[in-house]
Each structure stands twice: as C-alpha cells, then as structure tokens.
Design a protein around this motif. Structure first.
Motif, mmCIF file in Angstrom:
data_model
loop_
_atom_site.group_PDB
_atom_site.id
_atom_site.type_symbol
_atom_site.label_atom_id
_atom_site.label_comp_id
_atom_site.label_asym_id
_atom_site.label_seq_id
_atom_site.Cartn_x
_atom_site.Cartn_y
_atom_site.Cartn_z
ATOM 1 N N THR A 232 0.838 -1.191 0.000
ATOM 2 C CA THR A 232 0.000 0.000 0.000
ATOM 3 C C THR A 232 0.877 1.246 0.000
ATOM 4 O OG1 THR A 232 -0.168 0.076 2.421
ATOM 5 C CG2 THR A 232 -1.876 -1.148 1.235
ATOM 6 N N MET A 233 0.399 2.277 -0.648
ATOM 7 C CA MET A 233 1.075 3.570 -0.650
ATOM 8 C C MET A 233 0.084 4.628 -0.204
ATOM 9 S SD MET A 233 2.606 5.845 -3.785
ATOM 10 C CE MET A 233 0.987 6.588 -4.074
ATOM 11 N N GLU A 234 0.491 5.464 0.722
ATOM 12 C CA GLU A 234 -0.363 6.547 1.208
ATOM 13 C C GLU A 234 0.435 7.839 1.206
ATOM 14 O OE1 GLU A 234 -1.095 4.558 4.972
ATOM 15 O OE2 GLU A 234 -3.236 4.464 4.460
ATOM 16 N N ARG A 235 -0.199 8.911 0.751
ATOM 17 C CA ARG A 235 0.453 10.210 0.703
ATOM 18 C C ARG A 235 -0.155 11.135 1.758
ATOM 19 N NH1 ARG A 235 3.163 12.954 -3.251
ATOM 20 N NH2 ARG A 235 2.599 11.410 -4.837
ATOM 21 N N THR A 236 0.691 11.809 2.499
ATOM 22 C CA THR A 236 0.251 12.882 3.379
ATOM 23 C C THR A 236 0.839 14.188 2.852
ATOM 24 O OG1 THR A 236 2.143 12.829 4.896
ATOM 25 C CG2 THR A 236 0.348 11.244 5.306
ATOM 26 N N HIS A 237 0.660 15.268 3.565
ATOM 27 C CA HIS A 237 1.168 16.543 3.090
ATOM 28 C C HIS A 237 2.690 16.604 3.098
ATOM 29 C CE1 HIS A 237 1.490 17.130 7.434
ATOM 30 N NE2 HIS A 237 2.316 18.132 7.191
ATOM 31 N N ALA A 238 3.332 15.696 3.849
ATOM 32 C CA ALA A 238 4.782 15.801 4.001
ATOM 33 C C ALA A 238 5.551 14.541 3.646
ATOM 34 C CB ALA A 238 5.124 16.191 5.436
ATOM 35 N N GLU A 239 4.855 13.407 3.388
ATOM 36 C CA GLU A 239 5.593 12.175 3.152
ATOM 37 C C GLU A 239 4.770 11.157 2.385
ATOM 38 O OE1 GLU A 239 6.487 11.104 7.219
ATOM 39 O OE2 GLU A 239 4.738 9.784 7.350
ATOM 40 N N LEU A 240 5.483 10.185 1.825
ATOM 41 C CA LEU A 240 4.885 8.991 1.233
ATOM 42 C C LEU A 240 5.213 7.814 2.130
ATOM 43 C CD1 LEU A 240 5.832 9.400 -2.528
ATOM 44 C CD2 LEU A 240 3.502 9.280 -1.635
ATOM 45 N N ARG A 241 4.198 6.976 2.398
ATOM 46 C CA ARG A 241 4.393 5.806 3.248
ATOM 47 C C ARG A 241 4.081 4.552 2.442
ATOM 48 N NH1 ARG A 241 4.305 6.732 8.779
ATOM 49 N NH2 ARG A 241 3.282 4.739 9.144
ATOM 50 N N PHE A 242 5.083 3.686 2.286
ATOM 51 C CA PHE A 242 4.908 2.405 1.627
ATOM 52 C C PHE A 242 4.850 1.323 2.705
ATOM 53 C CE2 PHE A 242 7.147 5.065 -1.449
ATOM 54 C CZ PHE A 242 6.394 4.861 -2.603
ATOM 55 N N THR A 243 3.780 0.539 2.717
ATOM 56 C CA THR A 243 3.652 -0.561 3.671
ATOM 57 C C THR A 243 3.670 -1.873 2.907
ATOM 58 O OG1 THR A 243 2.325 0.809 5.168
ATOM 59 C CG2 THR A 243 2.255 -1.574 5.502
ATOM 60 N N VAL A 244 4.579 -2.758 3.287
ATOM 61 C CA VAL A 244 4.728 -4.071 2.656
ATOM 62 C C VAL A 244 4.404 -5.130 3.698
ATOM 63 C CG1 VAL A 244 6.316 -5.658 1.498
ATOM 64 C CG2 VAL A 244 6.505 -3.176 1.099
ATOM 65 N N ARG A 245 3.455 -6.012 3.368
ATOM 66 C CA ARG A 245 3.022 -7.027 4.327
ATOM 67 C C ARG A 245 2.979 -8.389 3.638
ATOM 68 N NH1 ARG A 245 -1.414 -4.964 5.109
ATOM 69 N NH2 ARG A 245 -0.885 -3.607 6.871
ATOM 70 N N ASP A 246 3.756 -9.354 4.166
ATOM 71 C CA ASP A 246 3.731 -10.700 3.589
ATOM 72 C C ASP A 246 2.983 -11.649 4.503
ATOM 73 O OD1 ASP A 246 5.598 -12.111 5.448
ATOM 74 O OD2 ASP A 246 7.102 -10.765 4.630
ATOM 75 N N GLN A 247 2.850 -12.907 4.081
ATOM 76 C CA GLN A 247 2.104 -13.914 4.835
ATOM 77 C C GLN A 247 3.016 -14.977 5.423
ATOM 78 O OE1 GLN A 247 -0.947 -14.059 1.282
ATOM 79 N NE2 GLN A 247 -1.949 -14.967 3.058
ATOM 80 N N GLY A 248 4.274 -14.611 5.657
ATOM 81 C CA GLY A 248 5.231 -15.548 6.210
ATOM 82 C C GLY A 248 5.272 -15.535 7.723
ATOM 83 N N ALA A 249 6.237 -16.264 8.254
ATOM 84 C CA ALA A 249 6.376 -16.404 9.707
ATOM 85 C C ALA A 249 7.207 -15.296 10.319
ATOM 86 C CB ALA A 249 7.013 -17.757 10.024
ATOM 87 N N GLY A 250 7.702 -14.363 9.491
ATOM 88 C CA GLY A 250 8.538 -13.286 10.009
ATOM 89 C C GLY A 250 10.001 -13.689 10.073
ATOM 90 N N PHE A 251 10.838 -12.745 10.486
ATOM 91 C CA PHE A 251 12.271 -13.017 10.596
ATOM 92 C C PHE A 251 12.878 -12.021 11.576
ATOM 93 C CE2 PHE A 251 12.055 -9.515 7.777
ATOM 94 C CZ PHE A 251 13.296 -8.925 7.669
ATOM 95 N N ASP A 252 14.125 -12.266 11.954
ATOM 96 C CA ASP A 252 14.813 -11.396 12.895
ATOM 97 C C ASP A 252 15.361 -10.192 12.136
ATOM 98 O OD1 ASP A 252 16.138 -10.236 14.984
ATOM 99 O OD2 ASP A 252 17.637 -11.817 15.226
ATOM 100 N N TRP A 253 14.482 -9.233 11.852
ATOM 101 C CA TRP A 253 14.832 -8.103 10.987
ATOM 102 C C TRP A 253 15.922 -7.213 11.575
ATOM 103 C CZ3 TRP A 253 13.952 -3.561 13.533
ATOM 104 C CH2 TRP A 253 13.029 -3.589 14.579
#
Length: 299
Positions: A232-253
């Motif tokens: 997803t991409m969302e624009r506000t007055h000062a920034e763009l926010r990209f959210t990436v969401r997968d269906q995995g078990a996660g990892f030690d980011w």
C-alpha cells in the motif's frame, strides 16, 4: 547489463598487487581499468561516471586513500549507487564497520584468492546491473503518479514485485533511489516471507546459480498458491508511506537493518541496509517482521 559485461575500476598503488589482480582476471568476464592511487581513480570516475560497474579500492594509497575516494563517490549523485569493494584484512572488524557506515557493502581480503575475487566482483556487478535495469524501468514511468494519494496492490511473484516498485516510485521525489529500496523490500517479502527461503539457503542458491529456479519451484507449490504480498502507498502533506506485508512467519529483521561486519563477505544480505541508508528517510519493521513501513519525505 549482465555481470559478464562488467567493467571494473581497480585503484591499487602496489605494482605487484596490480599484476596479481590482472593475472587473476585475465580471461574472466570483467574488463579492467587500473588507477595507481585515489586521485587517479577519482579522475577516471569524474571523466566517465557511467563507464564502470564496480570499483575496487585499496584502503591505503598515496595522495588519496580508499576511504576518501569512497566518501567522494557517495557524495556524487551520479556515482553514489556504484558498488565499492574495499580491500581489508578479514580480522579488521573496526575497519569493516567503518567502511559499511561509509557505504562500502562489498569486501575483499588480502592476500588475494582468485575464486573469492571473482565471487565478490560477480555479486557487486550483478547487484549494479539490476539497479541499472530498475533505473531504466523507472524512467519509463509516468509523472501522473505524483498526483496519486493512495494505492493498494497484491503481488505474488518476484517479477510483479519489481514491476510494482518501478511504477509506484514515480510518486517519489527521487524515484531512481527509491526503486532500489522498495524493490528490495518487496522481493524480500516474496522470497523470504511467503516462500520461506532462508538466509543460508539463498547463500547456497546464489553460489550455485539456482535462485531463480528455486523461486519458480516454490511458487508452483500448492502450499504457496494463495500467498500474496500486500503493498500500500499513502500520501500525506509531508511524506509517502509504503507498507509491505507478507504472509510468512517473520524473521529477525534487527540483524539486517545494518550490515554486520561478520556478514560483510556474504554474497547477499545487504539490501535492507542499502534501502535504509539510500532509498528511504525511515524504515520501521513491525511485529515479527512480516510488515514493514518505508517513508519518503516529500516536504
């Protein structure tokens, strides 16, 4: 451009080391230009900034050392994505960390080993070739995306991840930098998140050249048939926010936000750190690591 067509600038003041490098690379897929010190290296880069696919720097050189050359490369908008390979001692952890912080994500140790030299050059040149292909795709984008307020995409394959990133980054002030980071986050979500390819497995697959085939094999498995990565991409007055969401078990980011000097010689694993340093103003992983938010400031 493929790694077999790569041209490498080698900055090395030691005549014997230059001869050794030339001997190791004779008959290899790499064309070489030599510079005898950092000043000469910068003159070559300034004269033809698009000529090279990687730079190999000796850390200690007269007139201008490798760290100063690295700093100048990263300050130049034409060169800052050019991969820099620093030569160092394998045990020199503080030096490796200093280089990573300055933007060197590839390392080579002395004394030279021909197989390791070719592997490091291959990794750096391959990464830069992918970046150049992404740049070309972005340049074909449309300016109307700067008007877009929000978007939502469902992505299943690596190819879809690259295409989606190349389109949406045209909403960013600097799309050619943003595309590197967004592509990395999306491909990571597909391969590691949904398909469960581990860090160790990718290391072996890269070494054997079997990564693409393994990704296709796992995508065809019934257990992965319904999995998608949501972007997803969302624009506000000062920034763009990209959210990436997968269906995995996660990892030690947390292990990958910065490059650990102990992994500096690996054939992958630097993408998230590069995205954080060069593509986005902020990256925030949530929960178990299956969701990440990347922010680009627009004002």
């Amino acid at each position: 451009m493929h790694a077999v067509d790569a041209r490498v600038l080698i900055a090395e003041d030691n005549r014997l080391d230059r001869k050794l490098l030339a001997a190791y690379l004779e008959g290899s897929p790499y064309a070489i230009d030599f510079a005898e010190d950092g000043v000469e290296a910068m003159e070559c880069l300034a004269r033809e900034p698009l000529r090279f696919d990687a730079v190999l720097l000796d850390r200690s050189m007269p007139r201008m050392g490798g760290m100063e050359v690295l700093a100048r490369i990263k300050e130049d908008p034409r060169l800052r994505m050019l991969p820099v390979i620093l030569q160092t001692a394998a045990s020199a952890q503080p030096e490796i960390l200093e280089g990573i912080r300055a933007g060197a994500y590839y390392y080579l140790t002395k004394p030279y080993d021909a197989q390791t030299l070719l592997a490091v050059l291959g990794t750096a040149a391959r990464d830069f070739a992918q970046y150049r292909e992404l740049q070309q795709t972005v340049r074909r984008g449309t300016e109307c995306l700067t008007l877009m307020q929000s978007a939502k995409l469902s992505i299943r394959t690596v190819e879809q991840a690259r295409d989606a990133a190349a389109v949406l980054v045209n909403a960013c002030p600097d799309p050619e930098s943003a595309v590197v980071g967004l592509t990395e986050l999306l491909v990571n979500a597909v391969e590691h998140g949904n398909l469960g390819i581990t860090y160790e497995e990718k290391t072996a697959l890269n070494a054997s050249g079997g990564w693409d085939e393994e990704v296709r094999r796992r995508l065809a498995l019934r257990e992965h048939a319904g999995k998608v990565v949501e972007l997803t991409m969302e624009r506000t007055h000062a920034e763009l926010r990209f959210t990436v969401r997968d269906q995995g078990a996660g990892f030690d980011w947390q292990k990958y936000i910065d490059i650990d000097p102990r992994r500096a010689f690996d054939n992958h694993g630097r993408g998230i750190a590069i995205a954080r340093a060069m593509s986005f103003d902020r990256i925030e992983y949530r929960g178990n690591g299956s969701e990440v938010v990347a922010v680009v400031k627009t004002a």
